[in-house]
Design a protein around this motif. Structure first.
Motif, short mmCIF file in Angstrom:
data_model
loop_
_atom_site.label_atom_id
_atom_site.label_comp_id
_atom_site.label_asym_id
_atom_site.label_seq_id
_atom_site.Cartn_x
_atom_site.Cartn_y
_atom_site.Cartn_z
N ASN A 15 0.86 -1.20 0.00
CA ASN A 15 0.00 0.00 0.00
C ASN A 15 0.88 1.23 0.00
OD1 ASN A 15 -2.03 1.98 0.63
ND2 ASN A 15 -1.30 1.84 2.74
N SER A 17 -0.70 4.42 -0.43
CA SER A 17 -1.57 5.58 -0.37
C SER A 17 -1.73 6.04 1.08
CB SER A 17 -2.94 5.25 -0.96
OG SER A 17 -3.64 4.42 -0.07
N HIS A 19 -4.58 6.85 2.51
CA HIS A 19 -5.78 6.33 3.17
C HIS A 19 -5.81 4.81 3.24
CE1 HIS A 19 -6.95 5.96 -1.08
NE2 HIS A 19 -7.67 4.97 -0.67
N GLY A 20 -4.90 4.15 2.50
CA GLY A 20 -4.98 2.69 2.37
C GLY A 20 -4.74 1.94 3.66
N ILE A 23 -7.86 1.07 5.46
CA ILE A 23 -8.61 -0.02 4.81
C ILE A 23 -7.97 -1.35 5.15
CG2 ILE A 23 -9.20 -1.03 2.57
CD1 ILE A 23 -9.51 1.80 1.51
N ASP A 24 -6.64 -1.40 5.05
CA ASP A 24 -5.93 -2.64 5.35
C ASP A 24 -6.16 -3.06 6.79
OD1 ASP A 24 -5.12 -2.30 2.83
OD2 ASP A 24 -2.97 -2.17 3.24
N ARG A 190 -5.29 1.31 -3.18
CA ARG A 190 -6.60 0.99 -2.61
C ARG A 190 -7.66 1.93 -3.20
NH1 ARG A 190 -3.30 -2.21 -1.58
NH2 ARG A 190 -2.71 -3.03 0.46
N PHE A 205 -6.72 10.61 -4.22
CA PHE A 205 -5.76 9.77 -3.50
C PHE A 205 -4.44 10.51 -3.43
CE2 PHE A 205 -6.24 8.57 -7.94
CZ PHE A 205 -4.95 8.72 -8.45
N HIS B 409 -11.26 -2.49 -1.67
CA HIS B 409 -10.20 -3.35 -2.22
C HIS B 409 -10.74 -4.66 -2.77
CE1 HIS B 409 -6.26 -4.93 -2.93
NE2 HIS B 409 -6.55 -6.01 -2.24
#
Lengths: 276, 581, 199
Positions: A15, A17, A19-20, A23-24, A190, A205, B409
């Protein structure tokens, strides 16, 4: 930081980014939760299957009076956990990604046009203003129908199948499709967004590392769907400026003649309101 | 029935002989007997399941070994034996369509519903026998049209089973076949669901109150309501897409489309998202149409083979009803990536989380039934038990997809494929196979071979997990679904070894079905004979009659005296139809 | 022994309806969903269009459609009268009112034919704009429902009425179901008329 050879495997891709990571993190929290729940169920199931198998001297308990209250508490726990996931993870991330757009003045704004089976990235050029697009100017050399006669359009850069961006700068990509539904997918960022023809859908992004990556189409778009792979290069600010200036130079060198285009017949046009 | 009174005795004799000496075509082809129609549905559905599975086996060669000629049979499809991208897309779209609309639903609803619902409510036939025959034949015609589309000039539909416009509108003629076929299949389902609901509600025998319905009947009735109310919007959408394709309208086409360098000469002004709303308004309830009959079958089999009452019968029934209701208001969670705003996504995420609650309750009641049981491991019980963890995996993996943030994702990756296949393949299909083994003695009067059944079970359970488990990892790696050759992408190439594993397991799964098919075919004639009406010790009404049941189902009138899963104090099953406690 | 299906002519004492009546209600529920989806289509397309291509009151023939509305509402009344006549054991009156219903439905279709042909004459086709697409599709599907009703009603008036002699209660039930269906077709038109012609 430069990612020379991004490592891909059987789990999440790297990742890069801003913001990613959230999410992860949600994905990993979810999978631990799922794993705990599943292992719990599975252990119980295996225990029952062995302990309560049919065998001589063992009989079923048919009283029907056994009442379990633990499952009720587990169920309530699951509901509370799901509410937490919604309120503290999913809603904030979604509104950050979909609503809290950076200021256009601070960001690099690009237009990304998808078609069967290619991408065109449209930069505004030095003046920061996009030239007008005209459907009747669309042809092989001018895939988006950019009007070079328009003063704003003279210095615009069209980059086939390649999205070059500077690192550490917010990017706003305005996505449109010429024909069918595509999906703008940057695995390492992402970012995934359907591109619905008739609408302009923006995404934003910001990259944290430089490197060479890919754009994918994640929505079946026809027979060449697989081939619809683009390049996604994150450059240092200097690299990016050098590239940008060279593109501008070659544009001036080419010709002042407007790009040739055969007019297309276009039926009476209605438009859909852009959906927000 | 409609004889004049003075002619009554003669009429009675006449109809008596009729039921036994109907010509072959009236007895087995254009039959109005729900049992024959159920078998017709079953056999046709199994044929389509094998066909759809076969398409996937071919696609899996291309996925495992991209651009290599398919050995032995490849030349049948293309000149160089390599599966072309055109064929790949056609096979993909038709695999989904066939498995869902021509395979699992007709097997779960058409076959099991038709055969068992009248028996379990003590009726002599469905409420509308001729309508029942008609729904089978309309389904059959729909299936023939779908198959015929492979022979249309540019092949079958190739825009995925979801048929998203504008792609599906500008696609070749196969798509029109698909739409017409769908209209037939939908009509068939509507007729069938009216019949099921009326039969279950109106034709109940004396004493069979709603809360005495077996769980299978409840599951079938809720399923029928889903079909009845969710399918018409897709029928409307199908008509609109047909209009777009054939009459040049623009329901789903916005203005200003340029396809392959040519401006599309249409009026424009349509909306591609509209199709997705209409489609998913059906297709999400459709998921529950696929799973609920399976839940019913597993409930029956667990109840019989644990030799104790089903735990929390009422909770289970209320959960099934709530699940059916909720399934109507979650559809847009399939569309999070279409540019949906914050408000709408909040609503649909919340409803999606809520719908997980009844699913977990259903699973929990089945798991708790096992506590204190005396589990008899018949082949159907093995499949029914395997259904539980498989369904759990399918359900749990829905969670990251139902939350928008993680869906960013995982949307449209192999993770999605893994998720819903766990629900319908080792989920629904295992339950349906369990049902075949369980009711085979009732249908034919003979048992299926136990040894072959166990071979079938163990091979299948290993192979099917080998097919679908790697999909979660591949989806995590970000590999999109419906890619002809993922090795073009760096992250796809890295995950490619998983494809080889999946393909090998898929072929092994195919081999594992051979003992099942052989078993089904040969046991009909040579299987061990059933000695009583009730070989498993079942408590529901279908076990009150002979195996196979006569044309009118019950030769002596039946009555129901108690709930569906009760046991006497000496631990013997207490069937619903036996008066003495 | 032949197969016996109960509650064909007499209602089930528990549910209070015959099989056919429950069946027709379920069928109508699914029809509601079908037309509901089409009306939603109209609403979504119209609300998302910046410039709705045409307004029914400008381009469609409102007086003719009003006449059609009167035809359908009247036919709904006559089909109820035909059912009531059967209740009063009067087969001739039943046939009279059913005949009127069918006549009125034919009248509806004939007017529809003139409406369509005038549109085609002015080169207005479904492909002309989303308005005409919606107009032709929805009125067309409704028209198919009218044709379906006419066929059923003609059958019940002609060969189907033989059942009156053998099973009068079952036959009356059939007429009631046909009436319910016909009311539904009428109701759809009552929604279609303002949605397409007036707004």
């Amino acid at each position: 930081m430069r990612m020379e050879h991004p490592h891909y495997g059987f789990w999440l891709p790297p990742n890069i980014s801003t913001h990613g990571a959230e999410i992860d993190k949600l994905i990993s929290v979810l999978h631990w939760f799922m794993l705990v729940l599943f292992v719990g169920w599975a252990l119980y199931l295996v225990y029952c299957l062995i302990r309560f198998r049919e065998r001589p001297g063992h009989e079923a308990d048919i009283s029907g009076s056994t009442h379990f209250s633990l499952p009720k508490y587990i169920e309530i726990g699951i509901i509370i956990f799901e509410a937490v996931l919604l309120v503290f993870f999913s809603f904030p991330i979604w509104s950050k990604v979909k609503r809290d757009f950076p200021n256009e003045a601070d960001a690099l704004v690009v237009r990304v046009t998808a078609e069967q089976f290619a991408w065109t990235v449209h930069y505004a050029g030095k003046d920061g203003k996009f030239g007008q697009l005209k459907i009747e100017l669309i042809d092989g050399t001018n895939p988006v129908g950019l009007d070079r006669q328009d003063p704003n359009g003279k210095d615009d850069i069209l980059s086939p199948n390649t999205l070059n961006i500077p690192v550490n700068k917010p990017i706003i990509a305005k996505l449109t499709s010429k024909d069918v539904i595509h999906n703008f997918f940057l695995p390492v960022m992402r970012v995934k967004q359907d591109i619905i023809p008739g609408m302009t859908v923006p995404v934003w992004f910001q990259a944290t590392q430089t490197g060479k990556f890919e754009i994918g189409c994640a929505q079946l778009c026809g027979v060449g769907h697989t081939q619809m792979r683009g390049f996604f290069n994150v450059m240092s600010q200097e690299e990016f400026e050098t590239w940008y200036q060279e593109e501008e130079k070659s544009l001036l060198a080419s010709s002042d003649e407007p790009l040739p285009g055969k007019p297309l017949e276009v039926a009476k046009i209605q438009t859909i309101k852009e959906s927000k | 029935m409609s004889q004049d009174t003075h002619n009554h005795s003669h009429g009675h004799d006449h109809s008596h002989s009729m039921s036994h000496e109907l010509p072959f075509w009236r007895k087995y082809i254009f039959s109005t007997d729900h049992k024959v129609i159920g078998l017709q549905y079953g056999i046709t559905a199994v044929f389509f399941l094998l066909f759809g599975f076969g398409l996937m086996l071919l696609m899996r060669w291309q996925l495992a070994f991209p651009k290599q000629a398919i050995p032995l049979i490849g030349k049948l499809f293309t000149e160089d034996g390599v599966l072309s991208p055109e064929l790949y897309n056609q096979f993909g779209a038709m695999h989904g369509t066939i498995m869902v609309f021509l395979g699992v639903v007709p097997l779960g609803v058409g076959a099991f519903g038709n055969y068992l619902v009248p028996l379990q409510v003590g009726a002599q036939d469905m409420a509308f026998p001729k309508l029942n025959m008609m729904s089978y034949w309309v389904y059959f015609i729909g299936g023939v049209i779908m198959l015929a589309s492979f022979f249309s000039p540019n092949g079958a539909a190739a825009s995925g089973w979801t048929s998203y416009p504008p792609l599906s509108v500008v696609a070749d003629n196969g798509q029109s076949f698909w739409l017409i076929g769908m209209v037939f299949l939908i009509t068939s389902s509507l007729l069938g669901s009216v019949n099921t609901i009326v039969t279950a509600i109106q034709l109940r025998v004396k004493g069979l109150s709603f809360m005495r319905w077996p769980v299978l009947v409840w599951a079938q009735v809720v399923t029928a309501f889903l079909l009845l109310l969710a399918f018409p919007p897709l029928e409307a959408a199908g008509v609109l897409q047909l209009m777009d394709r054939l009459a040049g309208t623009s329901f789903f086409l916005p203005s200003g489309l340029v396809v392959s360098g040519e401006a599309l000469k249409v009026s424009g002004g349509g909306n591609p998202i509209l199709w997705q709303h209409l489609f998913w308004f059906l297709a999400h309830p459709e998921v529950y149409v696929l799973i609920l009959p399976a839940v019913g079958i597993v409930g029956e089999i667990i109840a019989v083979n644990t030799k104790k009452p089903l735990y929390g019968y009422k909770t289970l029934i209320y959960s099934i009803i709530f699940l059916g209701f909720m399934s109507f208001i979650v559809w847009a969670h399939h569309m999070f990536m279409t540019g949906m705003g914050v408000t709408m996504s909040t609503f649909f995420q919340a409803t999606t989380m809520i719908i997980s609650v009844p699913s977990i309750i259903i699973l929990t009641t089945y798991l708790l039934t096992l506590w204190g049981a005396s589990i008899r491991y018949t082949v159907p019980m093995l499949f029914a038990v395997a259904f539980l963890p498989m369904f759990a995996i399918g359900g749990l993996t829905g969670l990251p997809l139902g939350l928008t943030a993680s869906d960013i994702h995982l949307h449209d990756t192999y993770y999605v494929i893994g998720h819903f296949h766990y629900v319908v393949a080792p989920g629904s299909l295992f339950a349906l196979m369990a049902g075949v083994y369980h009711w085979y003695p009732k249908i034919t009067g003979r048992f299926m071979s136990d040894t072959l059944g166990k071979i079938h079970f163990w091979l299948s359970v290993v192979a099917i997990n080998g097919v679908f488990m790697p999909m979660f990892f591949m989806g995590m790696a970000g590999v999109s679904r419906r890619l002809y050759d993922q090795t073009i992408y760096a992250h796809g190439a890295a995950a490619q070894p998983l494809n080889v594993i999946m393909s090998c397991c898929a072929w092994a799964l195919a081999v594992a079905q051979l003992p099942f098919l052989y078993n089904m075919a040969t046991s009909w004639k040579w299987g061990k004979k059933v000695e009583s009406n009730n070989p498993w010790g079942g408590t529901t009404l279908e076990w009150a009659t002979a195996s196979p049941p006569p044309h009118e189902n019950f030769t002596t009138p039946v009555e129901v005296f108690r709930g569906p899963y009760e046991y006497s104090s000496n631990k013997k099953p207490l069937p619903q139809f036996v008066q003495e406690a | 022994m032949s197969v016996i299906i109960p509650y064909i002519d007499k209602p089930n004492p528990v549910t209070g309806v015959t099989n056919a009546k429950l069946g027709i209600w379920l069928f109508l529920a699914s029809e509601v969903m079908l037309f509901g989806a089409l009306f939603s289509t109209l609403i979504i397309l119209r609300s998302s269009a910046t410039d709705w291509p045409a307004h029914g009151s400008d381009v469609l023939n409102v007086p003719l459609a009003t006449l059609n509305t009167v035809f359908l509402i009247t036919s709904s009344v006559t089909i109820v009268l035909s059912w009531a006549s059967l209740k009063m054991k009067n087969l001739m009156k039943f046939k009279l009112y059913m005949g009127l219903t069918v006549l009125l439905s034919f009248g509806f279709l004939i007017i529809k034919y003139f409406e369509y042909s005038s549109k085609f004459h002015h080169e207005h086709y479904p492909s002309t704009s989303t308005f005409y697409a919606v107009y032709f599709t929805m009125t067309g599907l409704h028209g198919l429902h009218v044709i379906g009703g006419i066929i059923t009603n003609l059958y019940l008036m002609g060969p189907g009425s033989k059942m009156w002699k053998t099973e009068p209660e079952r036959f009356t039930g059939r007429i009631e179901c046909a009436g319910l269906y016909w009311h539904f077709v009428d109701l759809v038109w009552i929604f279609l008329f303002p949605a397409l012609y007036l707004l």
